[in-house]
Every structure is written in C-alpha cells, then in structure tokens.
Design a protein around this motif. Structure first.
Motif, PDB file in Angstrom:
ATOM      1  N   VAL A 168     -24.805  16.138  -6.510  1.00 39.25           N
ATOM      2  CA  VAL A 168     -24.025  15.212  -7.328  1.00 39.25           C
ATOM      3  C   VAL A 168     -22.750  14.890  -6.563  1.00 39.25           C
ATOM      4  O   VAL A 168     -21.993  15.796  -6.211  1.00 39.25           O
ATOM      5  N   THR A 169     -22.538  13.616  -6.305  1.00 45.00           N
ATOM      6  CA  THR A 169     -21.353  13.172  -5.578  1.00 45.00           C
ATOM      7  C   THR A 169     -20.603  12.172  -6.434  1.00 45.00           C
ATOM      8  O   THR A 169     -21.177  11.187  -6.894  1.00 45.00           O
ATOM      9  N   VAL A 170     -19.317  12.447  -6.649  1.00 49.38           N
ATOM     10  CA  VAL A 170     -18.478  11.592  -7.472  1.00 49.38           C
ATOM     11  C   VAL A 170     -17.402  10.988  -6.577  1.00 49.38           C
ATOM     12  O   VAL A 170     -16.576  11.709  -6.010  1.00 49.38           O
ATOM     13  N   SER A 171     -17.421   9.684  -6.455  1.00 46.06           N
ATOM     14  CA  SER A 171     -16.436   9.005  -5.627  1.00 46.06           C
ATOM     15  C   SER A 171     -15.230   8.598  -6.457  1.00 46.06           C
ATOM     16  O   SER A 171     -15.353   8.305  -7.649  1.00 46.06           O
ATOM     17  N   ASP A 211     -15.953  17.353  -9.290  1.00 42.23           N
ATOM     18  CA  ASP A 211     -17.264  17.794  -9.768  1.00 42.23           C
ATOM     19  C   ASP A 211     -18.336  17.663  -8.689  1.00 42.23           C
ATOM     20  O   ASP A 211     -19.478  18.083  -8.891  1.00 42.23           O
ATOM     21  N   THR A 212     -17.978  17.076  -7.558  1.00 39.38           N
ATOM     22  CA  THR A 212     -18.921  16.921  -6.465  1.00 39.38           C
ATOM     23  C   THR A 212     -19.404  18.274  -5.979  1.00 39.38           C
ATOM     24  O   THR A 212     -18.600  19.151  -5.634  1.00 39.38           O
ATOM     25  N   ALA A 213     -20.723  18.454  -5.961  1.00 43.53           N
ATOM     26  CA  ALA A 213     -21.318  19.733  -5.581  1.00 43.53           C
ATOM     27  C   ALA A 213     -22.835  19.615  -5.633  1.00 43.53           C
ATOM     28  O   ALA A 213     -23.372  18.630  -6.151  1.00 43.53           O
ATOM     29  N   VAL A 214     -23.480  20.638  -5.127  1.00 50.31           N
ATOM     30  CA  VAL A 214     -24.912  20.803  -5.366  1.00 50.31           C
ATOM     31  C   VAL A 214     -25.043  21.592  -6.666  1.00 50.31           C
ATOM     32  O   VAL A 214     -24.421  22.649  -6.817  1.00 50.31           O
ATOM     33  N   TYR A 215     -25.820  21.065  -7.581  1.00 51.65           N
ATOM     34  CA  TYR A 215     -26.003  21.698  -8.885  1.00 51.65           C
ATOM     35  C   TYR A 215     -27.338  22.420  -8.906  1.00 51.65           C
ATOM     36  O   TYR A 215     -28.380  21.833  -8.573  1.00 51.65           O
ATOM     37  N   TYR A 216     -27.288  23.692  -9.313  1.00 51.89           N
ATOM     38  CA  TYR A 216     -28.463  24.545  -9.358  1.00 51.89           C
ATOM     39  C   TYR A 216     -28.732  24.996 -10.795  1.00 51.89           C
ATOM     40  O   TYR A 216     -27.797  25.375 -11.510  1.00 51.89           O
ATOM     41  N   CYS A 217     -29.995  25.005 -11.177  1.00 53.65           N
ATOM     42  CA  CYS A 217     -30.340  25.665 -12.430  1.00 53.65           C
ATOM     43  C   CYS A 217     -30.822  27.078 -12.120  1.00 53.65           C
ATOM     44  O   CYS A 217     -31.297  27.354 -11.007  1.00 53.65           O
ATOM     45  N   ALA A 218     -30.678  27.944 -13.082  1.00 53.00           N
ATOM     46  CA  ALA A 218     -31.018  29.344 -12.900  1.00 53.00           C
ATOM     47  C   ALA A 218     -31.651  29.882 -14.167  1.00 53.00           C
ATOM     48  O   ALA A 218     -31.346  29.425 -15.272  1.00 53.00           O
ATOM     49  N   ALA A 219     -32.515  30.865 -13.984  1.00 55.90           N
ATOM     50  CA  ALA A 219     -33.214  31.488 -15.109  1.00 55.90           C
ATOM     51  C   ALA A 219     -33.008  32.992 -15.085  1.00 55.90           C
ATOM     52  O   ALA A 219     -33.001  33.617 -14.017  1.00 55.90           O
ATOM     53  N   GLY A 235     -15.414   8.856 -13.638  1.00 48.99           N
ATOM     54  CA  GLY A 235     -15.476   8.339 -14.991  1.00 48.99           C
ATOM     55  C   GLY A 235     -16.885   8.052 -15.484  1.00 48.99           C
ATOM     56  O   GLY A 235     -17.092   7.884 -16.692  1.00 48.99           O
ATOM     57  N   ASP A 236     -17.834   8.008 -14.574  1.00 45.22           N
ATOM     58  CA  ASP A 236     -19.226   7.756 -14.947  1.00 45.22           C
ATOM     59  C   ASP A 236     -19.863   8.997 -15.575  1.00 45.22           C
ATOM     60  O   ASP A 236     -19.296  10.096 -15.561  1.00 45.22           O
ATOM     61  N   SER A 237     -21.079   8.788 -16.064  1.00 46.69           N
ATOM     62  CA  SER A 237     -21.869   9.876 -16.630  1.00 46.69           C
ATOM     63  C   SER A 237     -23.162  10.034 -15.838  1.00 46.69           C
ATOM     64  O   SER A 237     -23.637   9.090 -15.199  1.00 46.69           O
ATOM     65  N   LEU A 238     -23.721  11.223 -15.920  1.00 46.03           N
ATOM     66  CA  LEU A 238     -24.964  11.523 -15.214  1.00 46.03           C
ATOM     67  C   LEU A 238     -25.652  12.669 -15.943  1.00 46.03           C
ATOM     68  O   LEU A 238     -24.981  13.547 -16.487  1.00 46.03           O
ATOM     69  N   ARG A 239     -26.979  12.653 -15.951  1.00 45.59           N
ATOM     70  CA  ARG A 239     -27.724  13.770 -16.510  1.00 45.59           C
ATOM     71  C   ARG A 239     -28.662  14.328 -15.454  1.00 45.59           C
ATOM     72  O   ARG A 239     -29.454  13.588 -14.863  1.00 45.59           O
ATOM     73  N   VAL A 240     -28.551  15.615 -15.227  1.00 47.23           N
ATOM     74  CA  VAL A 240     -29.476  16.300 -14.334  1.00 47.23           C
ATOM     75  C   VAL A 240     -30.437  17.130 -15.167  1.00 47.23           C
ATOM     76  O   VAL A 240     -30.093  17.578 -16.263  1.00 47.23           O
ATOM     77  N   SER A 241     -31.632  17.314 -14.620  1.00 47.69           N
ATOM     78  CA  SER A 241     -32.683  18.028 -15.332  1.00 47.69           C
ATOM     79  C   SER A 241     -33.249  19.143 -14.474  1.00 47.69           C
ATOM     80  O   SER A 241     -33.122  19.125 -13.244  1.00 47.69           O
ATOM     81  N   CYS A 242     -33.892  20.080 -15.135  1.00 46.75           N
ATOM     82  CA  CYS A 242     -34.519  21.197 -14.439  1.00 46.75           C
ATOM     83  C   CYS A 242     -35.811  21.532 -15.175  1.00 46.75           C
ATOM     84  O   CYS A 242     -35.761  21.902 -16.354  1.00 46.75           O
ATOM     85  N   VAL A 243     -36.918  21.400 -14.488  1.00 52.96           N
ATOM     86  CA  VAL A 243     -38.212  21.720 -15.086  1.00 52.96           C
ATOM     87  C   VAL A 243     -38.638  23.108 -14.628  1.00 52.96           C
ATOM     88  O   VAL A 243     -38.614  23.409 -13.423  1.00 52.96           O
ATOM     89  N   ALA A 244     -39.019  23.932 -15.588  1.00 50.81           N
ATOM     90  CA  ALA A 244     -39.416  25.307 -15.297  1.00 50.81           C
ATOM     91  C   ALA A 244     -40.917  25.482 -15.459  1.00 50.81           C
ATOM     92  O   ALA A 244     -41.550  24.822 -16.284  1.00 50.81           O
ATOM     93  N   SER A 245     -41.469  26.377 -14.676  1.00 49.53           N
ATOM     94  CA  SER A 245     -42.878  26.738 -14.805  1.00 49.53           C
ATOM     95  C   SER A 245     -43.013  28.221 -14.518  1.00 49.53           C
ATOM     96  O   SER A 245     -42.125  28.855 -13.945  1.00 49.53           O
ATOM     97  N   GLY A 246     -44.142  28.768 -14.927  1.00 47.77           N
ATOM     98  CA  GLY A 246     -44.370  30.195 -14.743  1.00 47.77           C
ATOM     99  C   GLY A 246     -44.318  30.902 -16.078  1.00 47.77           C
ATOM    100  O   GLY A 246     -45.092  30.604 -16.971  1.00 47.77           O
ATOM    101  N   ARG A 247     -43.353  31.772 -16.255  1.00 46.32           N
ATOM    102  CA  ARG A 247     -43.230  32.492 -17.509  1.00 46.32           C
ATOM    103  C   ARG A 247     -42.849  31.537 -18.642  1.00 46.32           C
ATOM    104  O   ARG A 247     -42.225  30.495 -18.395  1.00 46.32           O
TER     105      ARG A 247
END
Length: 126
Positions: A122-125, A90-98, A15-27
């Motif tokens: 991200v682990t949801v109990s 929703d428990t999992a490892v979250y990956y960003c992709a380009a 029931g909680d909320s969470l924000r994940v971020s992904c910082v990109a560099s290069g192109r």
C-alpha cells in the motif's frame, strides 16, 4: 496449517480509501483470531488491527484507530481491512496473520502469530 493470501493493495493519494483482503485456507477459518500488521521500509513490522474468531471483538493500534476497520466474513474465509483517510505514513507492506492458538491477550505481538501471508503493498502519495 493455514495458508493466507492478501490482495487489494495499490497506489492511492492522501485522503483516499482502500480495502485490502486476505483469503484463508486450511484449518476452519472461524476457529482462529486474525490480524493485520504492516512493515514500512527500514522499520520493524508493527501491529495494525486484530479481530477475534467470532468477530465480536476488535482492537486497533493507536495510529489507525478511527480510520481503519477490520472485519471478517467467516462464510467466505476472508479477512478485510478498510482504510479511510489514508496518510503517507500508512505506506507499507500489509500482512495478514492467523493465530490458531487464539491468544487474544498477545494480539499486538508479532511473535504471537503463527501464520502469515506474503503481503500486499500500500503506497500513499502526498
């Protein structure tokens, strides 16, 4: 080359909320589509959400539609995934992709994305 670094994962309750971020560099960040995928233990990596290089179009996997929001700040070279009403599944490892080739029609395919971050847990109990 594109380098991606995720952050923001953690342990939360259902029931909680969470924000994940992904910082990109290069192109230049504003020139390619971005996506989020996740991988739970013993399962294959799966599509979560994607956003066009311009931010004008998004797409979501059915299990997260209406709960998750993908967004990007091209000025900050940062991709976000806001996750509301989190569930234990929703428990999992979250990956960003380009995808510098910008193949929007292939956005749900893992093999269409060229660059990946290291992932954030991200682990949801219950």
């Amino acid at each position: 080359q594109v380098q991606l670094v995720e952050s923001g994962g953690g342990l939360v309750q259902a029931g909680d909320s969470l924000r994940v971020s992904c910082v990109a560099s290069g192109r230049p960040f504003s020139t390619y589509h971005m996506g989020w995928f996740r991988q739970a233990p013993g399962k294959e990596r799966e599509f979560v959400a994607a956003i066009m290089w311009s931010g004008t179009a998004t797409d979501y996997a059915q299990p997260v539609r209406g709960r998750f929001t993908i967004s990007r700040d091209n000025a900050k070279n940062t991709l976000y995934l806001r996750m509301n009403s989190l569930k234990p599944e929703d428990t999992a490892v979250y990956y960003c992709a380009a995808d510098p080739q910008s193949r929007w029609s292939l956005r749900a395919r893992v093999d269409a994305w060229q660059y990946w971050g290291q992932g954030t847990q991200v682990t949801v109990s219950s």
